[in-house]
Write a protein that holds these residues in place. Structure first.
Motif, PDB file in Angstrom:
ATOM      1  N   VAL A  26      14.490  -6.989   6.380  1.00 13.16           N
ATOM      2  CA  VAL A  26      14.196  -5.578   6.675  1.00 13.16           C
ATOM      3  C   VAL A  26      12.958  -5.446   7.560  1.00 13.16           C
ATOM      4  N   PRO A  27      12.918  -4.396   8.393  1.00  6.79           N
ATOM      5  CA  PRO A  27      11.715  -4.140   9.189  1.00  6.79           C
ATOM      6  C   PRO A  27      10.541  -3.672   8.313  1.00  6.79           C
ATOM      7  N   HIS A  28      10.866  -2.978   7.233  1.00  8.55           N
ATOM      8  CA  HIS A  28       9.872  -2.567   6.233  1.00  8.55           C
ATOM      9  C   HIS A  28      10.632  -2.318   4.934  1.00  8.55           C
ATOM     10  N   ARG A 311      -0.706   0.092  -7.279  1.00  4.07           N
ATOM     11  CA  ARG A 311       0.484  -0.168  -8.103  1.00  4.07           C
ATOM     12  C   ARG A 311       1.722  -0.321  -7.226  1.00  4.07           C
ATOM     13  N   ALA A 312       1.801   0.499  -6.190  1.00  6.13           N
ATOM     14  CA  ALA A 312       2.953   0.402  -5.281  1.00  6.13           C
ATOM     15  C   ALA A 312       2.975  -0.980  -4.616  1.00  6.13           C
ATOM     16  N   ALA A 313       1.800  -1.478  -4.245  1.00  6.54           N
ATOM     17  CA  ALA A 313       1.724  -2.795  -3.599  1.00  6.54           C
ATOM     18  C   ALA A 313       2.252  -3.879  -4.545  1.00  6.54           C
ATOM     19  N   THR A 346       4.851   7.131   0.692  1.00 10.98           N
ATOM     20  CA  THR A 346       5.906   6.733   1.629  1.00 10.98           C
ATOM     21  C   THR A 346       5.311   5.927   2.779  1.00 10.98           C
ATOM     22  N   GLU A 347       4.235   6.467   3.367  1.00 11.70           N
ATOM     23  CA  GLU A 347       3.608   5.780   4.503  1.00 11.70           C
ATOM     24  C   GLU A 347       3.057   4.426   4.082  1.00 11.70           C
ATOM     25  N   PHE A 348       2.509   4.379   2.879  1.00  8.49           N
ATOM     26  CA  PHE A 348       1.949   3.112   2.388  1.00  8.49           C
ATOM     27  C   PHE A 348       3.046   2.053   2.262  1.00  8.49           C
ATOM     28  N   TYR A 352       3.539  -1.420   4.582  1.00  9.45           N
ATOM     29  CA  TYR A 352       3.121  -2.636   3.872  1.00  9.45           C
ATOM     30  C   TYR A 352       3.873  -3.835   4.457  1.00  9.45           C
ATOM     31  N   PRO A 353       3.179  -4.936   4.729  1.00 15.07           N
ATOM     32  CA  PRO A 353       3.853  -6.087   5.355  1.00 15.07           C
ATOM     33  C   PRO A 353       5.034  -6.588   4.516  1.00 15.07           C
TER      34      PRO A 353
END
Ligand code: 1CP
Length: 355
Positions: A26-28, A311-313, A346-348, A352-353
């Motif tokens: 995936v690209p992201h 937490r999202a990370a 969403t942006e985060f 994120y790599p």
């Protein structure tokens, strides 16, 4: 008309969401939110003013507008069709309403085989407004944010049965389970009836151009694995098998399903939705070679932004062990959620790599 197989091979094939569900690079990390349309959005409250929920669901222009609202605002990687799991029941003539602040309320709860037999099967002729809304949406979404896939959905037999048997929302699902344990003939007839209606409802959405489907078994977590396997899984499996023939990816989601994840996967999911109580790293080995979806605690959007994104990370990192990962909350957006926080989230996730 966009056919399902074309949707996978066609202009949306490069979308991060469809790549992730197929287990491709995936690209992201793609992200969307259950209940991303709805009361957390001021623009939703404006267009819903004076319009009853089920009337809104039957108005194609309104469905298109409400479905697009979170896509425009957040730039999410998928749209979820604005409707409700009880809409197909209403469409075939079951006397029910969605009461503000309560949820679905059924006038005459189902008790007997005769009650079940009085419910007609769903045909596309019952829901021309769904076909119209999906077609309209697919056209709009093709040119929104570079092309955004539409996820169609239906309620799974157990979760829909709970509303039909209890007559409304329930915590314990006691009458529903009493029927399941004590009146197997009624239970079997009811589950077969709902499975047919849910499958037909999904088929209508896919025929009109939906790129993927989600089967919501929100309340399946009320069951032990053995009871799920015996009384529920075969019926959900029939719904998922029918949709599988159309070639679209199938997401299967429930709440409190830590112990059910292997069975929910086996029922015929391409992607298993995981609620926030189960760490993603724990869930992934349980679902076999499948993609996962989830699973940030929906209350974390009320925390400071840096706490939420940390937490999202963790969740994005954990998702790398899966065949594919679609980021989502672990259940629906809470109505008092600040949309600006969801925008940040969403942006985060999207920036994120991936490696
Ligand atoms: O007037 C309103 O705004 C009513 C609130 C509302 C909304 C916005 C209801 C009543 N349904 C919906 C839309 C809806 N329902 C969507 C589309 C929007 C999106 O996801 O962006 C979807 C996918 C559903 C599905 C749904 N309805 C589920 C499964 C998902 C889940 O949250 O677990 C369930 C269990 C329902 C029943 C239902 N409908 C509405 C409510 C408040 C409830 C839950 C009641 C209960 O607690 O039992």
């Amino acid at each position: 008309m966009t056919r399902p197989a074309d949707a996978l091979a066609g202009p949306l094939a490069g979308s991060a969401f469809l790549k992730a569900v197929r287990g491709e690079p995936v690209p992201h990390t793609p992200v969307w939110y259950m209940r991303q349309a709805g009361r957390s959005l001021p623009e939703y409250l404006r267009v819903r003013e004076g319009v009853a929920m089920l009337d809104a669901c039957a108005d194609p222009d309104l469905v298109v507008e409400i479905t697009l609202q979170p896509v425009r605002r957040y730039g999410v990687d998928a749209a979820i069709f604005f409707s409700d799991i009880v809409l197909p029941l209403k469409a075939v003539g079951v006397d029910l309403d969605i009461k503000p602040g309560v949820g679905p309320v059924v006038a005459e709860p189902v008790r007997t085989v005769a009650d079940v037999e009085r419910i007609p099967d769903l045909t596309p002729e019952h829901v021309p407004f769904i076909t119209e809304a999906v077609r309209g949406l697919v056209g709009e979404l093709a040119v929104t944010n570079g092309g955004t896939p539409l996820i169609g959905f239906a309620g799974a037999p157990f979760t829909v049965a709970s509303y039909l048997v209890e007559g409304g929302p329930s915590k314990e699902h006691a009458r529903t389970k009493a029927m399941m344990f004590g009146a197997p003939d009624v239970w079997d007839a009811l589950m077969r009836k709902i499975a047919g209606i849910s499958a037909a409802f999904l088929e209508v959405q896919v025929a009109a151009g939906a790129s993927a489907v989600q089967l919501f078994d929100s309340w399946a977590g009320a069951l032990t694995p053995a009871d799920y396997e015996q009384y529920v899984m075969p019926h959900s499996a029939r719904v998922l098998a029918r949709v599988g023939q159309l070639g679209v990816p199938r997401i299967h989601f429930g709440v409190g399903t830590t112990n059910l994840l292997p069975l929910m996967a086996e029922a015929g999911a391409d992607v298993v939705g995981v609620d926030w109580r189960t760490p993603l790293g724990h869930a992934i080995p349980l679902v076999g070679d499948r993609a996962v979806q989830g699973n940030l605690d929906p209350t974390l959007v009320f925390a400071p932004a840096d706490v939420m994104t940390a937490r999202a990370a963790e969740i994005v990192e954990a998702g790398r062990a899966a065949r594919g990962h679609v980021f989502n909350l672990g259940h629906g957006v809470i109505p008092s959620t600040d949309p600006d926080q969801l925008k940040r989230l969403t942006e985060f996730v999207q920036s994120y790599p991936v490696e």
